[in-house]
Design an enzyme around this catalytic site. Structure first.
Site, PDB file in Angstrom:
ATOM      1  N   LYS A 268       1.525 -15.043 -36.531  1.00 18.75           N
ATOM      2  CA  LYS A 268       1.172 -14.657 -37.894  1.00 18.75           C
ATOM      3  C   LYS A 268       2.294 -15.125 -38.808  1.00 18.75           C
ATOM      4  O   LYS A 268       3.417 -14.618 -38.736  1.00 18.75           O
ATOM      5  CB  LYS A 268       0.954 -13.146 -38.007  1.00 18.75           C
ATOM      6  CG  LYS A 268       0.524 -12.706 -39.412  1.00 18.75           C
ATOM      7  CD  LYS A 268       0.012 -11.271 -39.438  1.00 18.75           C
ATOM      8  CE  LYS A 268      -0.368 -10.859 -40.862  1.00 18.75           C
ATOM      9  NZ  LYS A 268      -1.005  -9.527 -40.932  1.00 18.75           N
TER      10      LYS A 268
ATOM     11  N   GLU B  64       5.054 -12.147 -35.482  1.00 18.80           N
ATOM     12  CA  GLU B  64       5.041 -12.254 -36.942  1.00 18.80           C
ATOM     13  C   GLU B  64       6.462 -12.284 -37.527  1.00 18.80           C
ATOM     14  O   GLU B  64       6.978 -11.248 -37.960  1.00 18.80           O
ATOM     15  CB  GLU B  64       4.250 -11.097 -37.577  1.00 18.80           C
ATOM     16  CG  GLU B  64       4.139 -11.246 -39.095  1.00 18.80           C
ATOM     17  CD  GLU B  64       3.481 -10.052 -39.783  1.00 18.80           C
ATOM     18  OE1 GLU B  64       3.233 -10.141 -40.994  1.00 18.80           O
ATOM     19  OE2 GLU B  64       3.230  -9.042 -39.103  1.00 18.80           O
TER      20      GLU B  64
END
Length: 297
Positions: A214, A177
């Site tokens: 993500k 992420e």
């Protein structure tokens, strides 16, 4: 057998990943939005009791099942707690059909070259071993990009993928992420740099292994389609990043193959003061709208 079923669900399931991983820094704000002000608890221990009660209420709602919520990301303290006497990760899978993930990062370092890398994660191997023992499927780790700096973005992605290698070695699925700040003036330029840096890093992932990504919802529709379609990517999930739920859903529906992994946008409108019927109805509408945007592409 459950690992195979969880892998299938995360690869092909029609739904989204709920982010229930607020840590110490973000918990007071999450509780305030839920209608629990700071004067309702005394000290950190009571604060975490309150946030666990909120998460438990969400998890136990009839609206929260694997039919629409394919996975959920937990804070370590949530993983260590129970729901109705059952360890949270086990409850999620056995009772809800939701695949459990664990947030493992310990916060952000000071900004350098336009990005904030992750602070060192002390005791990482021990944490990953505990996650495996608790039935966790994968992990999530967040760093931040504040400027379209090629040097900074490459360093950010390199750190993420180095940690991903350690996570894969423990048999867990890493969610990489590198969040892009939605308030950047040069956000679209940063998204080009990020896509290219991730593609280069994916080339170094061993054959037969995968990661999840993500990413902040992009300015251009299907900006990350090459990542969605990449054989070494199990799934690309989107963070809401501060967009409200309607805007996050609108952007998500324009991106084919991406699914949501929302936190604040998921809990928007929920309140400790609601009756169970009101709470369940509000959560059901939220889950329904995010699910619809996730499968729209």
């Amino acid at each position: 057998m459950s690992k195979e079923k969880q892998t299938e669900q995360m690869t092909n399931g029609g739904g989204f990943v709920a982010a229930l991983d607020q840590s110490g820094g973000s918990t007071p704000k999450a509780l305030a939005l839920y209608g629990v002000e700071a004067d309702a608890y005394n000290g950190e221990a009571e604060m975490f009791d309150q946030i666990h009660a909120m998460r438990t209420r969400i998890i136990k709602s009839d609206a929260f099942t694997g039919a629409r919520v394919v996975g959920a990301i937990l804070f370590e303290m949530t993983m260590d707690r129970d729901v109705d006497g059952v360890p949270t990760a086990q409850y999620l899978w056995d009772s809800c059909g939701v695949v459990p993930f664990l947030k493992i990062d310990k916060g952000l370092a000071d900004e350098a070259n336009g990005v904030q890398l992750m602070k060192p994660i002390d005791g990482l191997d021990t944490l990953l071993e505990k996650a495996v023992s608790k039935g966790i499927f994968g992990t999530k780790m967040r760093s931040v990009i504040n400027q379209a700096s090629s040097k900074g973005i490459k360093a950010n992605v390199a750190q993420q993928f180095e940690l991903a290698g350690d996570i894969l070695a423990h048999g867990l699925m890493p969610i990489v992420e590198p969040e892009i700040n939605i308030n950047m003036e040069d956000k679209s330029d940063a998204e080009d740099m990020l896509r290219d840096a991730i593609l280069a890093s994916l080339d170094m992932v061993p054959e037969g292994q995968q990661v999840m990504l993500k990413l902040t919802l992009p300015e251009a529709a299907n900006q990350y389609k090459a990542l969605v379609d990449h054989p070494k990517v199990m799934r690309v999930v989107a963070l809401s990043g501060g967009y409200n739920r309607d805007e996050a859903n609108r952007r998500l529906s324009e991106n084919s193959g991406m699914i949501a992994s929302f936190s604040r946008a998921l809990t928007e409108g929920l309140s400790a003061q609601q009756s169970e019927a009101e709470f369940d109805a509000t959560l059901d509408a939220s889950v329904g709208s995010i699910h619809a945007a996730s499968v729209a592409g």
